[in-house]
Design a protein around this motif. Structure first.
Motif, PDB file in Angstrom:
ATOM      1  N   LEU A  37      35.331  16.407 -13.508  1.00  0.00           N
ATOM      2  CA  LEU A  37      34.144  15.666 -13.085  1.00  0.00           C
ATOM      3  C   LEU A  37      34.130  15.524 -11.566  1.00  0.00           C
ATOM      4  CD1 LEU A  37      31.629  13.928 -13.595  1.00  0.00           C
ATOM      5  CD2 LEU A  37      33.159  11.962 -13.933  1.00  0.00           C
ATOM      6  N   ALA A  38      35.278  15.217 -10.978  1.00  0.00           N
ATOM      7  CA  ALA A  38      35.360  15.089  -9.526  1.00  0.00           C
ATOM      8  C   ALA A  38      34.968  16.396  -8.844  1.00  0.00           C
ATOM      9  CB  ALA A  38      36.772  14.667  -9.116  1.00  0.00           C
ATOM     10  N   ARG A  39      35.394  17.522  -9.403  1.00  0.00           N
ATOM     11  CA  ARG A  39      35.048  18.818  -8.823  1.00  0.00           C
ATOM     12  C   ARG A  39      33.553  19.100  -8.935  1.00  0.00           C
ATOM     13  NH1 ARG A  39      39.022  22.671  -7.835  1.00  0.00           N
ATOM     14  NH2 ARG A  39      41.120  21.820  -7.975  1.00  0.00           N
ATOM     15  N   ALA A  40      32.973  18.699 -10.060  1.00  0.00           N
ATOM     16  CA  ALA A  40      31.526  18.885 -10.222  1.00  0.00           C
ATOM     17  C   ALA A  40      30.760  18.062  -9.192  1.00  0.00           C
ATOM     18  CB  ALA A  40      31.107  18.502 -11.642  1.00  0.00           C
ATOM     19  N   LEU A  41      31.246  16.859  -8.888  1.00  0.00           N
ATOM     20  CA  LEU A  41      30.600  16.030  -7.874  1.00  0.00           C
ATOM     21  C   LEU A  41      30.801  16.617  -6.475  1.00  0.00           C
ATOM     22  CD1 LEU A  41      31.628  12.471  -9.154  1.00  0.00           C
ATOM     23  CD2 LEU A  41      29.434  13.629  -9.477  1.00  0.00           C
ATOM     24  N   LEU A 281      24.578   9.382 -19.868  1.00  0.00           N
ATOM     25  CA  LEU A 281      24.348  10.696 -19.270  1.00  0.00           C
ATOM     26  C   LEU A 281      25.434  11.644 -19.758  1.00  0.00           C
ATOM     27  CD1 LEU A 281      23.467   9.782 -15.556  1.00  0.00           C
ATOM     28  CD2 LEU A 281      21.888  10.453 -17.368  1.00  0.00           C
ATOM     29  N   GLN A 282      25.041  12.631 -20.545  1.00  0.00           N
ATOM     30  CA  GLN A 282      25.997  13.626 -21.030  1.00  0.00           C
ATOM     31  C   GLN A 282      26.194  14.695 -19.955  1.00  0.00           C
ATOM     32  OE1 GLN A 282      23.725  13.919 -24.864  1.00  0.00           O
ATOM     33  NE2 GLN A 282      25.778  14.117 -25.734  1.00  0.00           N
ATOM     34  N   VAL A 283      27.437  14.864 -19.528  1.00  0.00           N
ATOM     35  CA  VAL A 283      27.744  15.765 -18.410  1.00  0.00           C
ATOM     36  C   VAL A 283      28.753  16.837 -18.823  1.00  0.00           C
ATOM     37  CG1 VAL A 283      27.225  14.022 -16.661  1.00  0.00           C
ATOM     38  CG2 VAL A 283      29.551  14.201 -17.560  1.00  0.00           C
ATOM     39  N   GLY A 284      28.974  17.008 -20.122  1.00  0.00           N
ATOM     40  CA  GLY A 284      29.965  17.966 -20.584  1.00  0.00           C
ATOM     41  C   GLY A 284      29.341  19.264 -21.055  1.00  0.00           C
ATOM     42  N   PRO A 285      30.205  20.216 -21.416  1.00  0.00           N
ATOM     43  CA  PRO A 285      31.661  20.075 -21.413  1.00  0.00           C
ATOM     44  C   PRO A 285      32.250  20.258 -20.020  1.00  0.00           C
ATOM     45  CG  PRO A 285      31.073  22.250 -22.218  1.00  0.00           C
ATOM     46  CD  PRO A 285      29.787  21.517 -22.000  1.00  0.00           C
ATOM     47  N   LEU A 286      33.170  19.358 -19.651  1.00  0.00           N
ATOM     48  CA  LEU A 286      33.821  19.430 -18.353  1.00  0.00           C
ATOM     49  C   LEU A 286      35.070  20.284 -18.468  1.00  0.00           C
ATOM     50  CD1 LEU A 286      33.327  15.720 -17.299  1.00  0.00           C
ATOM     51  CD2 LEU A 286      32.339  17.703 -16.147  1.00  0.00           C
ATOM     52  N   LEU A 287      34.884  21.579 -18.271  1.00  0.00           N
ATOM     53  CA  LEU A 287      35.969  22.548 -18.246  1.00  0.00           C
ATOM     54  C   LEU A 287      35.901  23.284 -16.923  1.00  0.00           C
ATOM     55  CD1 LEU A 287      35.519  23.917 -21.865  1.00  0.00           C
ATOM     56  CD2 LEU A 287      37.383  22.463 -21.079  1.00  0.00           C
ATOM     57  N   ALA A 288      37.005  23.856 -16.484  1.00  0.00           N
ATOM     58  CA  ALA A 288      37.109  24.367 -15.119  1.00  0.00           C
ATOM     59  C   ALA A 288      36.020  25.379 -14.782  1.00  0.00           C
ATOM     60  CB  ALA A 288      38.473  24.980 -14.890  1.00  0.00           C
ATOM     61  N   THR A 289      35.937  26.477 -15.498  1.00  0.00           N
ATOM     62  CA  THR A 289      34.964  27.503 -15.131  1.00  0.00           C
ATOM     63  C   THR A 289      33.561  27.051 -15.450  1.00  0.00           C
ATOM     64  OG1 THR A 289      35.218  28.602 -17.273  1.00  0.00           O
ATOM     65  CG2 THR A 289      36.610  29.372 -15.472  1.00  0.00           C
ATOM     66  N   ILE A 290      33.398  26.145 -16.434  1.00  0.00           N
ATOM     67  CA  ILE A 290      32.074  25.616 -16.731  1.00  0.00           C
ATOM     68  C   ILE A 290      31.575  24.809 -15.543  1.00  0.00           C
ATOM     69  CG2 ILE A 290      30.765  24.146 -18.292  1.00  0.00           C
ATOM     70  CD1 ILE A 290      31.769  26.737 -19.548  1.00  0.00           C
ATOM     71  N   VAL A 291      32.459  23.974 -14.981  1.00  0.00           N
ATOM     72  CA  VAL A 291      32.092  23.191 -13.805  1.00  0.00           C
ATOM     73  C   VAL A 291      31.690  24.109 -12.661  1.00  0.00           C
ATOM     74  CG1 VAL A 291      33.022  21.670 -12.017  1.00  0.00           C
ATOM     75  CG2 VAL A 291      33.462  21.170 -14.424  1.00  0.00           C
ATOM     76  N   THR A 292      32.441  25.177 -12.471  1.00  0.00           N
ATOM     77  CA  THR A 292      32.130  26.123 -11.405  1.00  0.00           C
ATOM     78  C   THR A 292      30.791  26.796 -11.649  1.00  0.00           C
ATOM     79  OG1 THR A 292      34.497  26.534 -11.151  1.00  0.00           O
ATOM     80  CG2 THR A 292      33.008  28.088 -10.116  1.00  0.00           C
ATOM     81  N   ASP A 293      30.527  27.204 -12.890  1.00  0.00           N
ATOM     82  CA  ASP A 293      29.262  27.862 -13.209  1.00  0.00           C
ATOM     83  C   ASP A 293      28.074  26.969 -12.905  1.00  0.00           C
ATOM     84  OD1 ASP A 293      30.571  30.089 -14.044  1.00  0.00           O
ATOM     85  OD2 ASP A 293      30.493  29.596 -16.180  1.00  0.00           O
ATOM     86  N   ARG A 294      28.209  25.662 -13.177  1.00  0.00           N
ATOM     87  CA  ARG A 294      27.094  24.751 -12.938  1.00  0.00           C
ATOM     88  C   ARG A 294      26.720  24.703 -11.470  1.00  0.00           C
ATOM     89  NH1 ARG A 294      29.713  20.197 -16.414  1.00  0.00           N
ATOM     90  NH2 ARG A 294      29.128  20.904 -18.470  1.00  0.00           N
ATOM     91  N   ALA A 295      27.679  24.966 -10.611  1.00  0.00           N
ATOM     92  CA  ALA A 295      27.454  24.790  -9.183  1.00  0.00           C
ATOM     93  C   ALA A 295      27.115  26.085  -8.458  1.00  0.00           C
ATOM     94  CB  ALA A 295      28.690  24.165  -8.545  1.00  0.00           C
ATOM     95  N   LYS A 296      26.981  27.196  -9.180  1.00  0.00           N
ATOM     96  CA  LYS A 296      26.816  28.484  -8.516  1.00  0.00           C
ATOM     97  C   LYS A 296      25.573  28.549  -7.645  1.00  0.00           C
ATOM     98  CE  LYS A 296      29.456  31.556 -11.543  1.00  0.00           C
ATOM     99  NZ  LYS A 296      29.391  32.622 -12.566  1.00  0.00           N
TER     100      LYS A 296
END
Length: 519
Positions: A37-41, A281-296
């Motif tokens: 979550l911290a990485r997504a932020l 607020l549903q923010v998952g799934p919080l997985l490493a590459t998923i978080v990265t994909d959201r931020a591309k």
């Protein structure tokens, strides 16, 4: 407390527009999604997140990934009062963790928040500079930080690292007590139980409580997540839950590590279980590459892939990883049964370990079993078992779980149904053989087996049951059906709309905290 943080560019003045302190419950299954979550932020570029960890967890994270959180995330260590040797290769007991959270860590967090708030006030008084907006994201099970934030006049938001369905159940605890459905220790109450209508009263009671769950799940009162351990343990744990929900009900927003449609549509009783005016607020799934994909698509992307192994505690992990992956490379595609029951407490009794060991042998299939090298975990293994079955089966103290699940040799996953493990299995398309042990694992199992149809319930560790279920899930009609369902769920959860909703909700959260301060 030193974080080693450098200023984060946000609005041109060297300060982030939002500073977020994230406080996880100090267990690996909670720390990992909080770091994600911290990485997504941090990927937004105008948010400066710091994850606050007690010293014994901080040491493990640093050993696993360097001196900082990486990807724009800072780590902060607070003294816990837990001796260095207490955690050993595993983790301190619940009582030690609870004492540290309630008696040691609040003063340290309060001092830091007051310093940060005063710094904001100084910057507000400086012409041409904008104050960072300070927010604390608190793991629901780390509710000790909620009153600390309130005393400091800092906004607090909750984080639930598991299914929304399980949060609904624990959020209903005060109501269940008020309605006389459970005792002050969380035990279901049988009103007028000693009369000729006992059966009907018991059925009515069960129906009242189980209305918290969708009917299709076929759950019972024995599956309530706080019914853990013996009577004394249940009493102390439920007191913890009562205090937790009393604190958390004051939070206006809860971030949940789940995805839209994770649950069967909630009925009216389930909706009423949530605190009024509490935004989810549903923010998952919080997985490493998923978080990265959201931020591309974010021009300020600072997020890099994160190591997501579940038990980063050993200095020999590089050797362990090589050993596991080389062994898997020698196996046929889809032939291996992967077995892991998590990393915190010994999950099953010695007799169950014995039956499971004999059952895995009797399948005639290769297996990779993660079992901590500790007498309390390995009691029950037949004599010489680890040596005798090193060829066909492999028992290890630790494994790089995401890498294992991604390997083509793995055909099924015998799991305790922890939420992180469930998400990882879905992500990698691995069918699940479910053996829940405690807590929310029974709810997760019900969704895996009954709602989503991507796993089979292992009703006992008896050797015959193990042989039958492993055979069913690895081949034949059941195996094919599970794979089809899993492919559908994987596509829905790990791509497309679910990712878009999670990204929108994270952005909504950031908009909500930016520029706002508690008075």
């Amino acid at each position: 407390m030193g974080t080693g943080r450098k200023p984060v560019d946000g609005d041109g003045d060297g300060a982030a527009s939002a500073v977020v302190f994230l406080v996880p419950f100090p267990a690996q299954g909670h720390v990992t999604p909080m770091l994600h979550l911290a990485r997504a932020l941090a990927a937004r570029g105008d948010v400066a997140p710091t994850v606050v960890l007690p010293d014994f967890i901080h040491r493990r994270v640093v050993r696993a990934g360097g001196n900082g959180g990486g990807g724009g995330v800072a780590l902060a260590s607070f003294p816990s009062g837990i001796p260095d040797g207490d955690d050993g290769d595993g983790a301190p007991g619940f009582a030690s963790i609870l004492h540290a959270m309630e008696n040691r860590m609040p003063a340290h967090l309060e001092r830091v928040l007051m310093l940060m708030r005063d710094d904001d006030d100084d910057r507000l008084a400086t012409a041409g500079r904008r104050a960072a907006c300070l927010t604390v994201v608190v793991d629901v099970l780390a509710s000790w930080a909620v009153p600390v934030a309130a005393r400091c006049g800092v906004a607090a938001v909750g984080f639930w690292p598991a299914m929304l369905a399980s949060y609904r159940v624990v959020a209903a605890i005060p109501e269940l007590i008020d309605r006389g459905l459970v005792s002050e220790y969380g035990i279901p109450i049988l009103v007028n139980g000693f009369n000729k209508n006992q059966g009907q009263v018991k059925a009515n009671l069960q129906a009242e409580i189980i209305s918290l769950f969708p009917e299709e799940l076929e759950l019972s009162t024995t599956d309530l997540p706080w019914l853990v351990g013996d009577a004394a343990t249940q009493k102390s744990r439920f007191a913890f839950w009562l205090r937790t929900m009393e604190r958390v009900k004051t939070l206006r927003c809860i971030l949940v590590n789940s995805f839209p449609g994770e649950a069967i549509a909630a009925g009216a009783d389930q909706q009423q279980a949530l605190p009024q005016d509490q935004q989810i607020l549903q923010v998952g799934p919080l997985l490493a590459t998923i978080v990265t994909d959201r931020a591309k698509d974010n021009s300020n992307l600072r997020c890099s892939p994160m190591k997501t192994t579940k038990n980063d505690t050993s200095t020999c992990q590089a050797d362990d990883r090589t050993s596991c992956m080389e062994w898997l490379d020698q196996q046929l595609p889809g032939s291996v049964a992967y077995v892991s029951f998590g990393t915190w407490v010994a999950p099953i009794a010695p007799g169950e370990i014995t039956e499971l060991a004999v059952g895995l042998e009797a399948t005639g299939r290769p297996f990779l079993w993660v079992l901590k090298d500790d007498p309390s975990w390995r009691a029950g293994l037949p004599a010489g078992y680890t040596d005798q079955y090193f060829g066909r089966g492999k028992i290890v103290a630790w494994a790089p779980q995401e890498d294992v699940l991604a390997h083509g040799a793995v055909g099924c996953y015998l799991t305790h149904c922890g939420w992180n493990s469930t998400l990882e299995a879905i992500r990698h398309g691995v069918r699940m053989l479910c053996y829940p042990v405690a807590g929310d694992q029974f709810i997760n199992c019900a969704y895996i087996v009954r709602a989503w149809g991507v796993g089979i319930r292992l009703r006992s560790a008896d050797r015959g049951e193990v042989v039958d279920c492993v055979g069913r899930i690895m081949e034949g009609e059941d195996g094919r059906r599970l794979r089809e369902k899993l492919d559908e769920l994987r596509e829905r959860v790990m791509a497309g709309e679910a990712l878009c909703v999670a990204k929108r909700n994270i952005e909504e959260f950031i908009r909500g905290i930016s520029g706002q301060r508690l008075q």
